[in-house]
Scaffold this motif. Sequence first.
Motif, PDB file in Angstrom:
ATOM      1  N   GLY A  35      56.667 -28.721 -72.051  1.00  0.00           N
ATOM      2  CA  GLY A  35      55.887 -27.634 -72.634  1.00  0.00           C
ATOM      3  C   GLY A  35      54.493 -27.545 -72.046  1.00  0.00           C
ATOM      4  N   ALA A  36      53.940 -26.337 -72.000  1.00  0.00           N
ATOM      5  CA  ALA A  36      52.569 -26.127 -71.526  1.00  0.00           C
ATOM      6  C   ALA A  36      51.570 -26.642 -72.542  1.00  0.00           C
ATOM      7  CB  ALA A  36      52.335 -24.641 -71.269  1.00  0.00           C
ATOM      8  N   GLY A  37      50.381 -26.960 -72.060  1.00  0.00           N
ATOM      9  CA  GLY A  37      49.311 -27.372 -72.959  1.00  0.00           C
ATOM     10  C   GLY A  37      48.793 -26.216 -73.794  1.00  0.00           C
ATOM     11  N   GLY A  38      48.146 -26.566 -74.910  1.00  0.00           N
ATOM     12  CA  GLY A  38      47.527 -25.558 -75.761  1.00  0.00           C
ATOM     13  C   GLY A  38      46.473 -24.766 -75.003  1.00  0.00           C
ATOM     14  N   VAL A 211      48.362 -28.626 -60.969  1.00  0.00           N
ATOM     15  CA  VAL A 211      47.204 -29.312 -61.539  1.00  0.00           C
ATOM     16  C   VAL A 211      46.167 -28.312 -62.028  1.00  0.00           C
ATOM     17  CG1 VAL A 211      47.541 -31.370 -60.124  1.00  0.00           C
ATOM     18  CG2 VAL A 211      46.079 -29.524 -59.291  1.00  0.00           C
ATOM     19  N   ASN A 212      45.493 -28.696 -63.114  1.00  0.00           N
ATOM     20  CA  ASN A 212      44.416 -27.920 -63.728  1.00  0.00           C
ATOM     21  C   ASN A 212      44.840 -26.535 -64.175  1.00  0.00           C
ATOM     22  OD1 ASN A 212      42.463 -29.588 -61.343  1.00  0.00           O
ATOM     23  ND2 ASN A 212      42.339 -29.996 -63.523  1.00  0.00           N
ATOM     24  N   THR A 213      46.132 -26.394 -64.494  1.00  0.00           N
ATOM     25  CA  THR A 213      46.614 -25.176 -65.155  1.00  0.00           C
ATOM     26  C   THR A 213      47.224 -25.492 -66.516  1.00  0.00           C
ATOM     27  OG1 THR A 213      48.868 -25.235 -64.251  1.00  0.00           O
ATOM     28  CG2 THR A 213      47.163 -24.150 -62.917  1.00  0.00           C
ATOM     29  N   GLY A 214      47.421 -26.776 -66.843  1.00  0.00           N
ATOM     30  CA  GLY A 214      48.025 -27.150 -68.115  1.00  0.00           C
ATOM     31  C   GLY A 214      49.488 -26.778 -68.225  1.00  0.00           C
ATOM     32  N   SER A 215      50.207 -26.754 -67.111  1.00  0.00           N
ATOM     33  CA  SER A 215      51.606 -26.313 -67.118  1.00  0.00           C
ATOM     34  C   SER A 215      52.574 -27.488 -67.254  1.00  0.00           C
ATOM     35  CB  SER A 215      51.912 -25.536 -65.838  1.00  0.00           C
ATOM     36  OG  SER A 215      51.105 -24.373 -65.764  1.00  0.00           O
ATOM     37  N   GLY A 216      53.751 -27.212 -67.815  1.00  0.00           N
ATOM     38  CA  GLY A 216      54.755 -28.239 -68.025  1.00  0.00           C
ATOM     39  C   GLY A 216      55.480 -28.630 -66.754  1.00  0.00           C
ATOM     40  N   GLY A 217      56.004 -29.862 -66.729  1.00  0.00           N
ATOM     41  CA  GLY A 217      56.771 -30.336 -65.592  1.00  0.00           C
ATOM     42  C   GLY A 217      58.234 -29.949 -65.687  1.00  0.00           C
ATOM     43  N   GLY A 218      58.898 -29.875 -64.543  1.00  0.00           N
ATOM     44  CA  GLY A 218      60.322 -29.556 -64.512  1.00  0.00           C
ATOM     45  C   GLY A 218      61.165 -30.745 -64.953  1.00  0.00           C
TER      46      GLY A 218
END
Length: 277
Positions: A35-38, A211-218
């Motif tokens: 999941g993506a970060g808040g 990096v530095n987008t707060g995105s989730g990993g596959g």
Amino acid sequence: GAVTLETPQTYTAEYLVVAGGGSGGTADDRGGGGGAGGYFTNYGSSTITFSPGITYTATVGAGGAALTTRVVSNDGGNSVLSGTGISTVTALGGGGGGGANVNSGIGRDGGSGGGGTSPQGNNGGIGVNTSPAYGSGGGGGAGAVGVAGSTSAAGNGGAGLSNAITGSGTFYAGGGGGSRDGSTADGAGGSSIGGSGSSGDNTVQATAGVVNTGSGGGSSAQFTPQSGLPSGAGGSGVVILRVPTASYSSTTTGSPTVTTDGTDTIIKFTGNGTYTG
């Protein structure tokens, strides 16, 4: 004669605070996308007030580490903006993706869920434990829920949100893609910043959130100590401030990137630091 002392002038500020994304899940079978970060911002809608001499602290959450063993996935770290006179902004780290035989297959809660509930983002998609694809679900993004897996495909990560606080529109907080059985991996990361999922025969490896987008990993389709590949790590978060250049103090710690856009100065923290008004 009498001396008149000038009162330091307060000024307005805008912010974007994004937490770290969760790692993708992994297991004997297909794991779910992270999941993506808040995601919190007041850019373009309202402002807060900064005061001269007050120090404002930016804490940037790390992305959840990639899984190299068959264990419960890793959540992202929280990102925080705080300082005297402003309401503290806390973005919760993204939830790690679930996986079969691990964590009951349920993604963990967070800014966006890797399959669970989410107080600050969107839920992840549900996986399908049915042939031939056994498609797992994508992680939730700030802009949309993760796509559910199906019998023929893995789910994509949920879309992120575009924000132009730096002067140009940039996507943040995309969900990680799911994985599937077979030789293909069609679980794409949300908004092309979330990590993509792996294939079941391990010919395609899961990727990390940007990096530095707060995105989730596959997610990793199949992990075994002999032949499995790790899931993708979550992308680290970011804290960005935008203030009038005429009021910018130039007093910072943590080496943020400082740029200008029109009459404003943008202070981008990709690691922990401070700005003194």
